[in-house]
Design an enzyme around this catalytic site. Structure first.
Site, PDB file in Angstrom:
ATOM      1  N   TYR A  53      78.004  30.244  47.010  1.00  0.00           N
ATOM      2  CA  TYR A  53      76.606  30.652  47.171  1.00  0.00           C
ATOM      3  C   TYR A  53      75.708  29.606  46.544  1.00  0.00           C
ATOM      4  CZ  TYR A  53      75.495  34.822  49.641  1.00  0.00           C
ATOM      5  OH  TYR A  53      75.228  35.682  50.659  1.00  0.00           O
ATOM      6  N   GLU A  55      71.924  29.577  47.068  1.00  0.00           N
ATOM      7  CA  GLU A  55      70.519  29.837  47.428  1.00  0.00           C
ATOM      8  C   GLU A  55      69.605  28.899  46.651  1.00  0.00           C
ATOM      9  OE1 GLU A  55      69.756  34.008  46.874  1.00  0.00           O
ATOM     10  OE2 GLU A  55      70.749  34.539  48.746  1.00  0.00           O
ATOM     11  N   ASP A 199      61.212  19.523  69.729  1.00  0.00           N
ATOM     12  CA  ASP A 199      62.533  20.143  69.593  1.00  0.00           C
ATOM     13  C   ASP A 199      63.496  19.307  70.430  1.00  0.00           C
ATOM     14  OD1 ASP A 199      64.823  21.641  69.855  1.00  0.00           O
ATOM     15  OD2 ASP A 199      63.802  23.503  70.400  1.00  0.00           O
ATOM     16  N   THR A 225      69.255  20.906  66.995  1.00  0.00           N
ATOM     17  CA  THR A 225      70.575  21.448  66.691  1.00  0.00           C
ATOM     18  C   THR A 225      71.477  20.253  66.402  1.00  0.00           C
ATOM     19  OG1 THR A 225      71.099  21.386  69.036  1.00  0.00           O
ATOM     20  CG2 THR A 225      70.381  23.493  68.161  1.00  0.00           C
ATOM     21  N   LYS A 228      74.994  19.666  69.840  1.00  0.00           N
ATOM     22  CA  LYS A 228      74.908  19.312  71.261  1.00  0.00           C
ATOM     23  C   LYS A 228      75.261  17.824  71.407  1.00  0.00           C
ATOM     24  CE  LYS A 228      71.955  23.250  72.025  1.00  0.00           C
ATOM     25  NZ  LYS A 228      70.633  23.788  72.352  1.00  0.00           N
ATOM     26  N   ARG A 234      77.804  23.683  64.525  1.00  0.00           N
ATOM     27  CA  ARG A 234      76.645  24.488  64.904  1.00  0.00           C
ATOM     28  C   ARG A 234      75.721  24.563  63.700  1.00  0.00           C
ATOM     29  NH1 ARG A 234      78.698  26.324  69.538  1.00  0.00           N
ATOM     30  NH2 ARG A 234      76.646  26.961  70.219  1.00  0.00           N
TER      31      ARG A 234
HETATM   32  C1  LIG Z   1      69.966  24.913  72.076  1.00  0.00           C
HETATM   33  C2  LIG Z   1      68.519  24.894  71.844  1.00  0.00           C
HETATM   34  C3  LIG Z   1      67.934  25.641  70.806  1.00  0.00           C
HETATM   35  C4  LIG Z   1      68.628  26.729  70.046  1.00  0.00           C
HETATM   36  O1  LIG Z   1      69.756  26.501  69.415  1.00  0.00           O
HETATM   37  P1  LIG Z   1      70.743  27.675  68.942  1.00  0.00           P
HETATM   38  O2  LIG Z   1      71.608  26.903  68.018  1.00  0.00           O
HETATM   39  O3  LIG Z   1      71.424  28.155  70.173  1.00  0.00           O
HETATM   40  O4  LIG Z   1      69.948  28.722  68.269  1.00  0.00           O
HETATM   41  C5  LIG Z   1      66.572  25.475  70.567  1.00  0.00           C
HETATM   42  N1  LIG Z   1      65.842  24.648  71.318  1.00  0.00           N
HETATM   43  C6  LIG Z   1      66.367  23.941  72.330  1.00  0.00           C
HETATM   44  C7  LIG Z   1      65.481  23.038  73.119  1.00  0.00           C
HETATM   45  C8  LIG Z   1      67.712  24.050  72.641  1.00  0.00           C
HETATM   46  O5  LIG Z   1      68.210  23.365  73.669  1.00  0.00           O
END
Ligand SMILES: *Cc1c(COP(=O)(O)O)cnc(C)c1O
Length: 413
Positions: A53, A55, A199, A225, A228, A234
């Site tokens: 933990y 925090e 994003d 993220t 990807k 993740r």
């Molecule tokens: C995949 C994605 C997210 C969210 O990611 P999670 O890990 O699934 O919550 C947010 N914004 C965009 C543009 C994405 O492609």
């Protein structure tokens, strides 16, 4: 991976994982948001850091015993700052959606107006969609793509922004096959005095490879993220740029507070260790070749699909993904997804711009090349993959051909 203990203690779980391993080996993973993570990342993920933990933030924790946890989190932060060239990063976001939520919490108040790309045009749920927190607690308005070109119409974006005066603009997408012009978005956000968040969840691996324009010089905040195109665990990164800090020198602190204690409790330090490992890899010159190869592969795949009579949204791709409009083929997105799945080709059904079909059975599929490129496939293989997709959708069973292609490009775990 060595699952010795798992095999002994819980055969049921072990065997499900083994089946998934075999499935992965023998399928072409073409969902553009997915990838195959390296063994080193998986080892960090299964480490004892899971148990702690922590925090708070490095050197300001609510629990004792965190000297090494601080070390790992600071290392991860440093690697992220160096790789992306930003002054500030938070590495604790559990995933992309909570990371975006933290940006809302740090920059706007509930009820404030926010603007994002609509889902049908390729935007993400967290960019204001009505069933998501972003559409429920914020007053969301949308921009989209042009009906003919399927490209973002920046003049339209400007018009909507000037009319609606959002306090936060989100750019970045989940199903947009073209380059996003962050500079144009920045001009618009500056004109209306909005915060601008890019994003780059889908394209962060391309951005660090130099295969897509970087948003860092133009926007205030960047979220991504890490699982990807970046090929890590993740998780998520939230970065504040020099421009963002100039606008509000407390923006970094506000992001930190939004993540913890605003939205989350204890950070997942094993994930943070895995992110550190993936960032080290992403800083190596080979990763730059990897990102560029993803785009080259996608380009060849798109040209082959067009030659085989497929209609692609926007007529092609500049990045790692393709959206196919299947209406001229007389087959729905979900049928195409399940037909391809029977031949071990994994894609996802997807809406196309101005889709008149329901989101549960949309008119298109979305596919991409990150995971195939991770397997070392190149342009020649993309030609084969395009023809296998076409044959499968015409009713031929191509499973054996798919598995023999997979055997030539083995996965390591
Ligand atoms: C995949 C994605 C997210 C969210 O990611 P999670 O890990 O699934 O919550 C947010 N914004 C965009 C543009 C994405 O492609």
């Amino acid at each position: 991976m060595n699952y010795k203990n798992l095999k002994e203690e819980d055969k049921q779980v072990y065997e499900i994982i083994e089946k998934e391993k075999i499935r992965r080996y023998n399928t072409l993973e073409m969902i553009p948001s997915e990838n195959h993570t390296s063994p080193a990342v998986l080892e960090a993920l299964s480490s004892i850091l899971n148990d702690k933990y922590a925090e708070g933030y490095p050197k300001k924790r609510y629990y004792g015993g965190n000297e090494h946890i601080d070390e790992i989190e600071e290392l991860c932060q440093k690697r992220a700052r160096d790789l992306f060239g930003v002054p500030y990063v938070n590495v604790q976001g559990y995933s992309g959606s909570p990371a975006n939520h933290a940006v809302y919490m740090a920059t706007v108040n509930p009820g404030d107006k926010v603007m994002g790309m609509d889902l049908m045009s390729g935007g993400h749920l967290t960019h204001g969609w009505k069933v998501n927190f972003s559409g429920k607690y914020y007053d969301s308005v949308f921009y989209g793509v042009d009906e003919d070109t399927h490209l973002i119409d920046y003049e339209k974006v400007r018009e909507i922004a000037q009319r609606e005066k959002p306090k936060l603009i989100l750019c970045g997408a989940t199903a947009y096959p073209r380059v996003i012009d962050f500079k144009k978005f920045a001009e618009i956000a500056d004109e209306v005095g909005a915060y601008l968040c890019a994003d780059i969840s889908h394209i962060s691996g391309l951005v660090v490879s130099g295969a897509h324009l970087s948003p860092i010089p133009y926007v205030d905040v960047v979220t991504t993220t890490t699982h990807k195109t970046l090929r890590g665990p993740r998780g998520a990164l939230i970065m504040v740029t020099d421009k963002g800090l100039k606008k509000d020198k407390k923006l970094g602190e506000k992001i930190n507070k939004a993540v913890f204690p605003g939205l989350q409790g204890g950070p997942h330090e094993h994930t943070i260790a895995g992110i550190a490992v993936c960032l080290k890899k992403a800083a190596e010159p080979q990763f730059s070749d990897y990102g560029k190869q993803i785009v080259k592969n996608c380009k060849v795949l798109s040209e082959e699909l067009i030659a085989l009579g497929f209609n692609l949204v926007s007529g092609g791709t500049d990045n790692h993904l393709i959206v196919v409009d299947l209406r001229n083929k007389g087959i729905s997105g979900s049928n195409a997804q399940s037909i391809l799945e029977k031949s071990n080709i994994i894609v996802n059904k997807n809406t196309v711009p101005f889709d008149t079909a329901s989101p549960f059975n949309p008119s298109g599929i979305r596919l991409g090349t990150p995971a195939l490129t991770t397997r070392n496939m190149k342009e020649e293989e993309m030609k084969i993959v395009a023809s296998l997709i076409s044959l499968a959708l015409e009713g031929e069973d191509v499973k054996n051909k798919v598995t023999s292609l997979c055997e030539k490009f083995p996965l390591w775990n």
